[in-house]
Motif scaffolding. Sequence first.
Motif, PDB file in Angstrom:
ATOM      1  N   PHE A 175       0.838  -1.208   0.000  1.00  0.00           N
ATOM      2  CA  PHE A 175       0.000   0.000   0.000  1.00  0.00           C
ATOM      3  C   PHE A 175       0.868   1.252   0.000  1.00  0.00           C
ATOM      4  N   TYR A 176       1.939   1.222   0.808  1.00  0.00           N
ATOM      5  CA  TYR A 176       2.777   2.401   0.994  1.00  0.00           C
ATOM      6  C   TYR A 176       3.701   2.670  -0.191  1.00  0.00           C
ATOM      7  N   LEU A 177       3.679   1.798  -1.188  1.00  0.00           N
ATOM      8  CA  LEU A 177       4.352   2.089  -2.449  1.00  0.00           C
ATOM      9  C   LEU A 177       3.496   3.055  -3.278  1.00  0.00           C
ATOM     10  N   PHE A 178       2.202   3.085  -2.980  1.00  0.00           N
ATOM     11  CA  PHE A 178       1.261   3.888  -3.746  1.00  0.00           C
ATOM     12  C   PHE A 178       0.849   5.171  -3.026  1.00  0.00           C
ATOM     13  N   PHE A 179       0.705   5.093  -1.715  1.00  0.00           N
ATOM     14  CA  PHE A 179       0.274   6.249  -0.926  1.00  0.00           C
ATOM     15  C   PHE A 179       1.077   6.281   0.365  1.00  0.00           C
ATOM     16  N   GLU A 180       1.468   7.482   0.776  1.00  0.00           N
ATOM     17  CA  GLU A 180       2.269   7.611   1.990  1.00  0.00           C
ATOM     18  C   GLU A 180       1.456   7.329   3.252  1.00  0.00           C
ATOM     19  N   SER A 181       0.120   7.467   3.125  1.00  0.00           N
ATOM     20  CA  SER A 181      -0.749   7.255   4.277  1.00  0.00           C
ATOM     21  C   SER A 181      -2.181   7.048   3.805  1.00  0.00           C
ATOM     22  N   LYS A 182      -3.005   6.595   4.717  1.00  0.00           N
ATOM     23  CA  LYS A 182      -4.440   6.465   4.449  1.00  0.00           C
ATOM     24  C   LYS A 182      -5.011   7.832   4.083  1.00  0.00           C
ATOM     25  N   GLU A 183      -4.565   8.869   4.789  1.00  0.00           N
ATOM     26  CA  GLU A 183      -5.066  10.218   4.543  1.00  0.00           C
ATOM     27  C   GLU A 183      -4.702  10.704   3.144  1.00  0.00           C
ATOM     28  N   ALA A 184      -3.525  10.337   2.661  1.00  0.00           N
ATOM     29  CA  ALA A 184      -3.110  10.734   1.309  1.00  0.00           C
ATOM     30  C   ALA A 184      -4.048  10.121   0.271  1.00  0.00           C
ATOM     31  N   LEU A 185      -4.445   8.876   0.481  1.00  0.00           N
ATOM     32  CA  LEU A 185      -5.390   8.225  -0.424  1.00  0.00           C
ATOM     33  C   LEU A 185      -6.742   8.936  -0.376  1.00  0.00           C
ATOM     34  N   PHE A 186      -7.240   9.216   0.809  1.00  0.00           N
ATOM     35  CA  PHE A 186      -8.535   9.884   0.946  1.00  0.00           C
ATOM     36  C   PHE A 186      -8.501  11.276   0.304  1.00  0.00           C
ATOM     37  N   CYS A 187      -7.417  11.991   0.504  1.00  0.00           N
ATOM     38  CA  CYS A 187      -7.257  13.315  -0.092  1.00  0.00           C
ATOM     39  C   CYS A 187      -7.296  13.198  -1.613  1.00  0.00           C
ATOM     40  N   GLU A 188      -6.574  12.249  -2.152  1.00  0.00           N
ATOM     41  CA  GLU A 188      -6.547  12.074  -3.605  1.00  0.00           C
ATOM     42  C   GLU A 188      -7.922  11.692  -4.145  1.00  0.00           C
ATOM     43  N   VAL A 189      -8.619  10.819  -3.444  1.00  0.00           N
ATOM     44  CA  VAL A 189      -9.955  10.409  -3.883  1.00  0.00           C
ATOM     45  C   VAL A 189     -10.913  11.600  -3.863  1.00  0.00           C
ATOM     46  N   LEU A 190     -10.918  12.357  -2.785  1.00  0.00           N
ATOM     47  CA  LEU A 190     -11.813  13.504  -2.677  1.00  0.00           C
ATOM     48  C   LEU A 190     -11.552  14.512  -3.795  1.00  0.00           C
ATOM     49  N   CYS A 191     -10.296  14.863  -3.983  1.00  0.00           N
ATOM     50  CA  CYS A 191      -9.951  15.852  -5.012  1.00  0.00           C
ATOM     51  C   CYS A 191     -10.234  15.315  -6.408  1.00  0.00           C
ATOM     52  N   SER A 192      -9.981  14.055  -6.620  1.00  0.00           N
ATOM     53  CA  SER A 192     -10.235  13.444  -7.928  1.00  0.00           C
ATOM     54  C   SER A 192     -11.722  13.427  -8.259  1.00  0.00           C
ATOM     55  N   VAL A 193     -12.546  13.054  -7.295  1.00  0.00           N
ATOM     56  CA  VAL A 193     -13.996  13.023  -7.516  1.00  0.00           C
ATOM     57  C   VAL A 193     -14.511  14.431  -7.780  1.00  0.00           C
ATOM     58  N   GLN A 194     -14.054  15.404  -6.998  1.00  0.00           N
ATOM     59  CA  GLN A 194     -14.481  16.788  -7.212  1.00  0.00           C
ATOM     60  C   GLN A 194     -14.050  17.283  -8.594  1.00  0.00           C
ATOM     61  N   GLU A 195     -12.846  16.950  -8.995  1.00  0.00           N
ATOM     62  CA  GLU A 195     -12.355  17.370 -10.308  1.00  0.00           C
ATOM     63  C   GLU A 195     -13.169  16.721 -11.433  1.00  0.00           C
ATOM     64  N   GLN A 196     -13.479  15.438 -11.292  1.00  0.00           N
ATOM     65  CA  GLN A 196     -14.288  14.754 -12.311  1.00  0.00           C
ATOM     66  C   GLN A 196     -15.672  15.389 -12.432  1.00  0.00           C
ATOM     67  N   ILE A 197     -16.271  15.708 -11.300  1.00  0.00           N
ATOM     68  CA  ILE A 197     -17.597  16.331 -11.303  1.00  0.00           C
ATOM     69  C   ILE A 197     -17.525  17.706 -11.956  1.00  0.00           C
ATOM     70  N   CYS A 198     -16.529  18.504 -11.582  1.00  0.00           N
ATOM     71  CA  CYS A 198     -16.390  19.850 -12.153  1.00  0.00           C
ATOM     72  C   CYS A 198     -16.147  19.780 -13.656  1.00  0.00           C
ATOM     73  N   THR A 199     -15.319  18.856 -14.088  1.00  0.00           N
ATOM     74  CA  THR A 199     -15.030  18.710 -15.518  1.00  0.00           C
ATOM     75  C   THR A 199     -16.295  18.343 -16.282  1.00  0.00           C
ATOM     76  N   ALA A 200     -17.047  17.384 -15.759  1.00  0.00           N
ATOM     77  CA  ALA A 200     -18.289  16.965 -16.426  1.00  0.00           C
ATOM     78  C   ALA A 200     -19.316  18.097 -16.431  1.00  0.00           C
ATOM     79  N   ALA A 201     -19.439  18.813 -15.311  1.00  0.00           N
ATOM     80  CA  ALA A 201     -20.403  19.918 -15.225  1.00  0.00           C
ATOM     81  C   ALA A 201     -19.997  21.058 -16.164  1.00  0.00           C
ATOM     82  N   LEU A 202     -18.711  21.342 -16.239  1.00  0.00           N
ATOM     83  CA  LEU A 202     -18.246  22.399 -17.128  1.00  0.00           C
ATOM     84  C   LEU A 202     -18.526  22.061 -18.592  1.00  0.00           C
TER      85      LEU A 202
END
Length: 193
Positions: A49-76
């Motif tokens: 797991f730690y080869l991909f993300f430095e922490s659980k929080e890093a994964l959650f941060c990436e997921v949140l930002c990625s989902v928000q970006e996907q939504i904004c891109t689709a809405a735009l």
Amino acid sequence: MARSFTKREKENIKRSLQEACKQSWTQYGYKKTSVDDLCKQAGISKGAFYLFFESKEALFCEVLCSVQEQICTAALKVIEKHKEKRGVAEALKLIYREYDKNNFLYHSDSTDFTILMNKLSEEQAEKIRESNRMSRQLFTGRPYLKFKVDEDLALSVIYSLIMNIKNKDILPHNHVGTFDFMVDHLIDSLIQN
């Protein structure tokens, strides 16, 4: 000796971890989502797991930002396709439906979300703040969209409409239909043309 992954395996594993995180976060919340469970779902060891993300929080941060970006891109894309109030209405409907699928997007006032935010590095917290700013700017700065009311009021109405999703379980009518009705009837009061 640790196993190395091919580039394709790394991409697939990272995507699997993100999808597992999204599903678990939606179902159980941040605190009840464990790295062990995410690794089981992705088919990797906890050490990997730690080869991909430095922490659980890093994964959650990436997921949140990625989902928000996907939504904004689709809405735009919807707004750009229909450069009038109809485009804004359709974009809002798209956003609402995505929020409905990803409840972690609208539980930012929960204890669970506060725990996550408190564990983020300053860099990760700034990434989330920037993602939130991007979401807010979706309906501003477009020369073809003019508000009939003060911009802050219009954005507050839009935000209030979307956050009505928190009441979806207590509404006597289907919440998606209710949201669509509100948007269709309020859009004329908010946006010109």
